[in-house]
Design an enzyme around this catalytic site. Structure first.
Site, short mmCIF file in Angstrom:
data_model
loop_
_atom_site.label_atom_id
_atom_site.label_comp_id
_atom_site.label_asym_id
_atom_site.label_seq_id
_atom_site.Cartn_x
_atom_site.Cartn_y
_atom_site.Cartn_z
N GLY A 198 90.41 -100.68 114.48
CA GLY A 198 89.97 -101.68 113.52
C GLY A 198 88.46 -101.84 113.56
O GLY A 198 87.73 -100.91 113.94
N SER A 199 88.00 -103.02 113.20
CA SER A 199 86.56 -103.23 113.04
C SER A 199 85.86 -103.46 114.38
O SER A 199 86.48 -103.88 115.36
CB SER A 199 86.33 -104.44 112.13
OG SER A 199 86.91 -105.57 112.72
N GLU A 202 89.28 -97.85 118.75
CA GLU A 202 88.88 -96.90 117.70
C GLU A 202 88.27 -97.74 116.59
O GLU A 202 88.99 -98.44 115.86
CB GLU A 202 90.11 -96.13 117.18
CG GLU A 202 90.78 -95.24 118.22
CD GLU A 202 90.01 -93.95 118.50
OE1 GLU A 202 89.06 -93.64 117.76
OE2 GLU A 202 90.36 -93.27 119.46
N LEU A 203 86.94 -97.69 116.46
CA LEU A 203 86.25 -98.62 115.56
C LEU A 203 85.60 -97.89 114.38
O LEU A 203 86.02 -96.80 114.01
CB LEU A 203 85.22 -99.42 116.38
CG LEU A 203 85.77 -100.06 117.67
CD1 LEU A 203 84.68 -100.74 118.46
CD2 LEU A 203 86.90 -101.05 117.36
N CYS A 206 87.59 -94.67 108.32
CA CYS A 206 86.52 -94.88 109.30
C CYS A 206 85.57 -93.70 109.34
O CYS A 206 84.44 -93.83 109.82
CB CYS A 206 87.13 -95.13 110.66
SG CYS A 206 88.37 -93.90 111.06
N GLU A 228 78.73 -100.07 107.86
CA GLU A 228 79.90 -99.31 107.37
C GLU A 228 80.30 -99.86 106.00
O GLU A 228 80.68 -101.02 105.89
CB GLU A 228 81.05 -99.47 108.37
CG GLU A 228 82.28 -98.71 107.97
CD GLU A 228 83.45 -98.93 108.93
OE1 GLU A 228 83.67 -100.07 109.38
OE2 GLU A 228 84.14 -97.94 109.21
P1 NAD Z 1 90.30 -105.43 111.32
O1 NAD Z 1 89.50 -105.32 112.55
O2 NAD Z 1 90.02 -106.53 110.38
O3 NAD Z 1 91.87 -105.56 111.68
C1 NAD Z 1 92.51 -104.61 112.49
C2 NAD Z 1 93.68 -105.28 113.19
O4 NAD Z 1 93.18 -106.26 114.09
C3 NAD Z 1 94.66 -106.00 112.24
O5 NAD Z 1 95.97 -105.79 112.69
C4 NAD Z 1 94.25 -107.45 112.43
O6 NAD Z 1 95.31 -108.35 112.15
C5 NAD Z 1 93.91 -107.46 113.91
N1 NAD Z 1 93.09 -108.59 114.36
C6 NAD Z 1 92.28 -109.41 113.63
N2 NAD Z 1 91.74 -110.34 114.43
C7 NAD Z 1 92.18 -110.10 115.69
C8 NAD Z 1 91.96 -110.71 116.95
N3 NAD Z 1 91.19 -111.79 117.10
N4 NAD Z 1 92.56 -110.17 118.03
C9 NAD Z 1 93.34 -109.09 117.92
N5 NAD Z 1 93.60 -108.49 116.75
C10 NAD Z 1 93.03 -108.98 115.65
O7 NAD Z 1 90.20 -104.01 110.60
P2 NAD Z 1 90.79 -103.53 109.18
O8 NAD Z 1 90.05 -104.21 108.10
O9 NAD Z 1 92.28 -103.61 109.19
O10 NAD Z 1 90.40 -101.99 109.23
C11 NAD Z 1 89.14 -101.53 108.90
C12 NAD Z 1 88.33 -101.19 110.12
O11 NAD Z 1 89.06 -100.32 110.97
C13 NAD Z 1 87.06 -100.44 109.75
O12 NAD Z 1 85.98 -100.92 110.51
C14 NAD Z 1 87.39 -99.01 110.12
O13 NAD Z 1 86.29 -98.20 110.39
C15 NAD Z 1 88.24 -99.20 111.32
N6 NAD Z 1 89.07 -98.02 111.54
C16 NAD Z 1 88.78 -97.18 112.57
C17 NAD Z 1 89.51 -96.03 112.77
C18 NAD Z 1 89.23 -95.10 113.92
O14 NAD Z 1 90.08 -94.26 114.21
N7 NAD Z 1 88.10 -95.19 114.59
C19 NAD Z 1 90.55 -95.72 111.90
C20 NAD Z 1 90.83 -96.59 110.85
C21 NAD Z 1 90.09 -97.74 110.68
#
Ligand code: NAD
Length: 482
Positions: free
Chosen positions: A233-234, A253-254, A287, A381
């Site tokens: 995620g982010s 994985e960010l 990502c 990003e």
């Molecule tokens: P996000 O970080 O908003 O959410 C990801 C997950 O985290 C969701 O399930 C969300 O509910 C959860 N989450 C939110 N707050 C949380 C907390 N306080 N504690 C624990 N979990 C929490 O990301 P998104 O918008 O779903 O995805 C986009 C991001 O993911 C982009 O930054 C992208 O680059 C990244 N990404 C990285 C990869 C990689 O392999 N490096 C792959 C895909 C996406």
């Protein structure tokens, strides 16, 4: 809520589909209509899911590898058999063009199959104990043990294959799991869970909770009975998780701001066709989506002409149309954000060559030039269909600017010069470097992950298994050590 659909819209705890106190509404991202209403977990349900996973851990840890492999292979087969229905679910809840949604299912089929193969490769080594005086008379070896309960938290953009990259290696290694998918794309995760159940995974080994990351995520990442957090995620949420996790093992994985450097010696038509896909595949919500393209001055005009032609060919619209290349963004607020970054860049001197028009959450692929390194479209990003063309005086300048970022996931270079290939490998501090294609390549067995602010650890089945096991050293004192 009765179990009326497949996969069920409920929570999955200790081998049963159960209701929670909350509701998670998943919208069709193109029509805006309610697609599914799922049961949402509260604190109690998360705690029950963790308790079930903890109770089931000895079952999974003791399960012979050939049985783990059978379950993983069966799940792979079931994913393939349900390809059309799962792709439809991904296309509706992500807004991903159906051709790419189908490709995501194919990848998850591979991910589970590869995990089954890797399960059979988990091994240790004997240690030459008498290489030091203190080891004389000892026989020693090390081996890998599963960690326990893995908390897996996944993002919206690849709801099937990124969940697969956590679940499949965790089970291959003998761990149990609590999965929390992204709210906007909750149903796809349920597909994997329901198919694992069909494949014969014992109760408690896989648990699923739906709901808000900010609430459920904190319970999971702080929970004392969870040994490992695997998160995609982010950056912002990744840093928050790291602060919560204490001494748990953590894989993050960010994000990235993916660069491509194009040497003047490149085949410009080929590079332009690849980059047009790389920048707009999954509406730029990848990502490793191509975001910054540095082109050596001598080739700039040729590349720009071909690139604009290729971007012009992309069909934007309904993700369920098999000809669509670019669907909507996940939420209107995300499309508004990308649009505002484009407008801000233009206000600060950039030129918008094409695209950028928005209708609700649908954004026409945008191409900018004359950007500056400080603009958000370069330094942050974008996570949307907006890419910048940047003219550079030399290949070396392109490499330097490409590497001048807080991120470090994947980068790419186009050249026909072998010396430049090696120059790039040394100059680019990224987890992955792609030559003659774009940064979005991820065959599922490769070690994959980021440097700098792009993450911690590596995925890819063999590498994820290493991160989901611990090494135990065993030493015997025996009269027959040598
Ligand atoms: P996000 O970080 O908003 O959410 C990801 C997950 O985290 C969701 O399930 C969300 O509910 C959860 N989450 C939110 N707050 C949380 C907390 N306080 N504690 C624990 N979990 C929490 O990301 P998104 O918008 O779903 O995805 C986009 C991001 O993911 C982009 O930054 C992208 O680059 C990244 N990404 C990285 C990869 C990689 O392999 N490096 C792959 C895909 C996406």
């Amino acid at each position: 809520m009765a179990q009326t659909s497949f996969p069920p819209t409920q929570l999955y705890i200790d081998g049963k589909w159960v209701d929670g106190p909350n509701k998670v509404v998943v919208y069709d991202k193109f029509t805006g209509e309610v697609a599914w209403e799922l049961s949402g977990a509260g604190v109690d349900e998360v705690n029950k899911a963790v308790a079930a996973a903890k109770k089931a851990f000895p079952i999974m840890a003791k399960m012979p590898i050939y049985k783990r492999a059978e379950i993983l292979n069966k799940t792979s087969q079931l994913l393939a058999e349900n390809r059309a229905a799962i792709a439809n679910c991904i296309a509706r809840e992500v807004g991903k063009a159906i051709k790419y949604a189908g490709f995501e299912v194919d990848r998850a089929v591979d991910t589970f199959r590869l995990a089954a193969e890797e399960a059979a490769q988990i091994h240790g080594e004997t240690i030459p104990m008498d290489a030091v005086k203190s080891g004389e008379g000892l026989f020693g070896f090390w081996h890998r043990k599963p960690l326990g309960v893995v908390g897996a938290i996944t993002p919206f953009n690849f709801p099937l294959n990124l969940a697969a990259h956590k679940i499949a290696p965790a089970l291959a290694a003998g761990n149990t799991i609590v999965l929390k998918p992204a709210e906007a794309t909750s149903l796809t995760g349920a597909w994997i869970v329901a198919l694992l159940e069909k494949a014969g995974l014992p109760p408690g080994c896989m648990n699923l909770v739906h709901g808000k990351g900010s609430v459920l995520g904190d319970i999971i990442t702080k929970h004392p009975d969870i040994s490992k957090i695997t998160f995609t995620g982010s950056l912002e949420v990744g840093l928050h998780i790291l602060a919560n996790a204490g001494l748990k093992k953590v894989t993050l994985e960010l994000g990235n701001s993916s660069p491509v450097v194009i040497a003047a010696d490149s085949d410009m038509r080929y590079a332009a066709a690849k980059a047009a896909i790389g920048a707009n595949y999954c509406s730029g919500q990848v990502c490793i989506s191509t975001q910054r393209i540095y082109i050596e001055a001598a080739g700039y005009d040729t590349f720009k002409k071909y690139f604009l032609e290729e971007v012009g060919k992309l069909k934007v619209g309904n993700p369920l149309d098999p000809d669509t290349d670019v669907g909507p963004l996940i939420l209107e607020k995300d499309a508004v954000r990308v649009e505002s970054w484009i407008k801000e860049a233009v206000a600060e001197g950039a030129t918008l060559l094409t695209g950028g028009q928005r209708t609700k959450n649908l954004l026409q692929p945008a191409v900018l030039e004359n950007t500056k390194p400080t603009m958000k479209v370069i330094s942050q990003e974008v996570f949307g269909p907006a890419v910048s063309l940047i003219k550079v005086d030399s290949f070396e300048e392109g490499l330097r600017l490409a590497d001048d970022t807080q991120y470090g996931l994947q980068a790419a270079v186009f050249t026909r010069d072998i010396e430049r290939v090696f120059q790039s490998i040394h100059a680019l501090n990224f987890g992955g470097v792609v030559i003659n294609d774009c940064p979005h390549l991820r065959p599922d067995q490769i070690p994959y992950g980021g440097n700098r602010q792009s993450g911690l650890g590596r995925e890819g089945l063999r590498f994820a298994i290493e991160e989901m096991t611990s090494i135990q050293t065993v030493m015997f004192r025996t009269g027959h050590a040598r």
